[in-house]
Scaffold this motif. Sequence first.
Motif, PDB file in Angstrom:
ATOM      1  N   ALA A  67      59.038  61.033  57.380  1.00 20.07           N
ATOM      2  CA  ALA A  67      59.446  59.626  57.329  1.00 20.07           C
ATOM      3  C   ALA A  67      60.614  59.330  58.260  1.00 20.07           C
ATOM      4  O   ALA A  67      60.623  58.326  58.961  1.00 20.07           O
ATOM      5  CB  ALA A  67      59.804  59.227  55.895  1.00 20.07           C
ATOM      6  N   MET A  68      61.601  60.189  58.272  1.00 18.96           N
ATOM      7  CA  MET A  68      62.771  59.927  59.096  1.00 18.96           C
ATOM      8  C   MET A  68      62.459  60.043  60.589  1.00 18.96           C
ATOM      9  O   MET A  68      63.113  59.437  61.418  1.00 18.96           O
ATOM     10  CB  MET A  68      63.904  60.878  58.727  1.00 18.96           C
ATOM     11  CG  MET A  68      64.473  60.633  57.339  1.00 18.96           C
ATOM     12  SD  MET A  68      65.176  58.956  57.116  1.00 18.96           S
ATOM     13  CE  MET A  68      63.792  58.045  56.415  1.00 18.96           C
ATOM     14  N   ARG A  69      61.442  60.843  60.928  1.00 21.15           N
ATOM     15  CA  ARG A  69      61.074  60.982  62.337  1.00 21.15           C
ATOM     16  C   ARG A  69      60.267  59.782  62.817  1.00 21.15           C
ATOM     17  O   ARG A  69      60.110  59.565  64.010  1.00 21.15           O
ATOM     18  CB  ARG A  69      60.247  62.244  62.554  1.00 21.15           C
ATOM     19  CG  ARG A  69      60.913  63.517  62.094  1.00 21.15           C
ATOM     20  CD  ARG A  69      60.053  64.703  62.433  1.00 21.15           C
ATOM     21  NE  ARG A  69      60.398  65.874  61.656  1.00 21.15           N
ATOM     22  CZ  ARG A  69      59.784  67.035  61.747  1.00 21.15           C
ATOM     23  NH1 ARG A  69      58.771  67.175  62.571  1.00 21.15           N
ATOM     24  NH2 ARG A  69      60.154  68.049  60.999  1.00 21.15           N
ATOM     25  N   GLY A  70      59.700  59.024  61.874  1.00 21.63           N
ATOM     26  CA  GLY A  70      58.804  57.941  62.251  1.00 21.63           C
ATOM     27  C   GLY A  70      59.510  56.675  62.685  1.00 21.63           C
ATOM     28  O   GLY A  70      58.886  55.764  63.191  1.00 21.63           O
ATOM     29  N   ALA A  71      60.835  56.602  62.473  1.00 20.35           N
ATOM     30  CA  ALA A  71      61.556  55.383  62.806  1.00 20.35           C
ATOM     31  C   ALA A  71      61.427  55.059  64.289  1.00 20.35           C
ATOM     32  O   ALA A  71      61.597  55.898  65.146  1.00 20.35           O
ATOM     33  CB  ALA A  71      63.029  55.543  62.440  1.00 20.35           C
ATOM     34  N   GLY A 111      56.143  54.840  45.684  1.00 24.74           N
ATOM     35  CA  GLY A 111      56.757  55.644  46.730  1.00 24.74           C
ATOM     36  C   GLY A 111      57.339  56.945  46.216  1.00 24.74           C
ATOM     37  O   GLY A 111      57.370  57.947  46.929  1.00 24.74           O
ATOM     38  N   ARG A 112      57.780  56.947  44.995  1.00 25.10           N
ATOM     39  CA  ARG A 112      58.362  58.163  44.402  1.00 25.10           C
ATOM     40  C   ARG A 112      57.300  59.126  43.887  1.00 25.10           C
ATOM     41  O   ARG A 112      57.624  60.180  43.356  1.00 25.10           O
ATOM     42  CB  ARG A 112      59.333  57.786  43.279  1.00 25.10           C
ATOM     43  CG  ARG A 112      60.579  57.083  43.764  1.00 25.10           C
ATOM     44  CD  ARG A 112      61.606  56.915  42.657  1.00 25.10           C
ATOM     45  NE  ARG A 112      62.740  56.142  43.114  1.00 25.10           N
ATOM     46  CZ  ARG A 112      63.735  56.610  43.880  1.00 25.10           C
ATOM     47  NH1 ARG A 112      63.704  57.878  44.266  1.00 25.10           N
ATOM     48  NH2 ARG A 112      64.730  55.844  44.253  1.00 25.10           N
ATOM     49  N   GLY A 164      63.403  51.892  53.369  1.00 25.24           N
ATOM     50  CA  GLY A 164      64.634  52.317  52.731  1.00 25.24           C
ATOM     51  C   GLY A 164      64.634  52.158  51.226  1.00 25.24           C
ATOM     52  O   GLY A 164      65.631  52.479  50.565  1.00 25.24           O
ATOM     53  N   LEU A 165      63.524  51.662  50.662  1.00 23.89           N
ATOM     54  CA  LEU A 165      63.443  51.487  49.226  1.00 23.89           C
ATOM     55  C   LEU A 165      63.500  52.837  48.512  1.00 23.89           C
ATOM     56  O   LEU A 165      64.082  52.966  47.436  1.00 23.89           O
ATOM     57  CB  LEU A 165      62.144  50.744  48.862  1.00 23.89           C
ATOM     58  CG  LEU A 165      61.952  50.360  47.402  1.00 23.89           C
ATOM     59  CD1 LEU A 165      63.047  49.390  46.948  1.00 23.89           C
ATOM     60  CD2 LEU A 165      60.569  49.715  47.204  1.00 23.89           C
ATOM     61  N   VAL A 166      62.887  53.850  49.128  1.00 26.96           N
ATOM     62  CA  VAL A 166      62.930  55.213  48.605  1.00 26.96           C
ATOM     63  C   VAL A 166      63.551  56.091  49.695  1.00 26.96           C
ATOM     64  O   VAL A 166      63.211  55.964  50.872  1.00 26.96           O
ATOM     65  CB  VAL A 166      61.529  55.725  48.253  1.00 26.96           C
ATOM     66  CG1 VAL A 166      61.585  57.177  47.774  1.00 26.96           C
ATOM     67  CG2 VAL A 166      60.887  54.846  47.185  1.00 26.96           C
ATOM     68  N   VAL A 167      64.445  56.980  49.278  1.00 21.59           N
ATOM     69  CA  VAL A 167      65.132  57.865  50.212  1.00 21.59           C
ATOM     70  C   VAL A 167      64.589  59.284  50.055  1.00 21.59           C
ATOM     71  O   VAL A 167      64.477  59.776  48.929  1.00 21.59           O
ATOM     72  CB  VAL A 167      66.653  57.859  49.955  1.00 21.59           C
ATOM     73  CG1 VAL A 167      67.366  58.810  50.912  1.00 21.59           C
ATOM     74  CG2 VAL A 167      67.205  56.454  50.100  1.00 21.59           C
TER      75      VAL A 167
END
Length: 232
Positions: A145-149, A178-179, A224-227
């Motif tokens: 997820a963080m790489r997809g930004a 999401g969780r 950003g709703l789920v980290v």
Amino acid sequence: MTGGTPLKVLVADDQFLIRAGLVGLLEAAPGLEVAGQAADGAEAVELALHLAPDVILMDIRMPGTDGITATELILARAPRPAPRVLILTTFDLDEYVYRALRAGASGFLLKDSGPQRLLAAIAAVGNGDALFAPTVTRRLVEAFAMRGAGREGRAERVGAAALEALTVRETEVLELVGRGLANAEIAWRLFISEATVKSHLNRTMSKLGLESRAQAVVAAYESGLVVPGGHT
């Protein structure tokens, strides 16, 4: 599959032997019908728009138009209800698979899965059910997820501002999806029925322009709703 009508399946894989094996398996299975077969992504798009299959078995790595691009094109152009795309992959923690889920694929399946697993997956996807335990999709999404930004794709347009279109309850449901929670778990946590959970999720997906539950999981993270690494 409704009222005994067989699910129409399109098979897209650039390797002839794999494609032929899948077609042979599907032709022998009750309740399924082979709508067609494609040797690359471009042909998959053309046949999907012409044949209107219920489910597409989509190889993710193909020359020319790959499975990710083909999925995006099909879901953007096909009349509703759009085909459900089931990604075929060699590795489960695969960034290509993650990008396909962002594009709206309904799920993914390892190529070495047995025949019964494949047939069950097609039936689940074709009938609109969740293909995997949600934690499987969550594990994949957390890995990438963080790489997809900053990359292109419909899911990335679901930023924090887009969540303002949701009601408080719809936001709660999206966060729990999401969780990695299943509908029954969400219903228990929010003291509502499973049918109400489905209704909230369907409205949420409609408002955010999402095609699948997997894409909703991606959107929950990328907004950003789920980290990643957060508690369930």
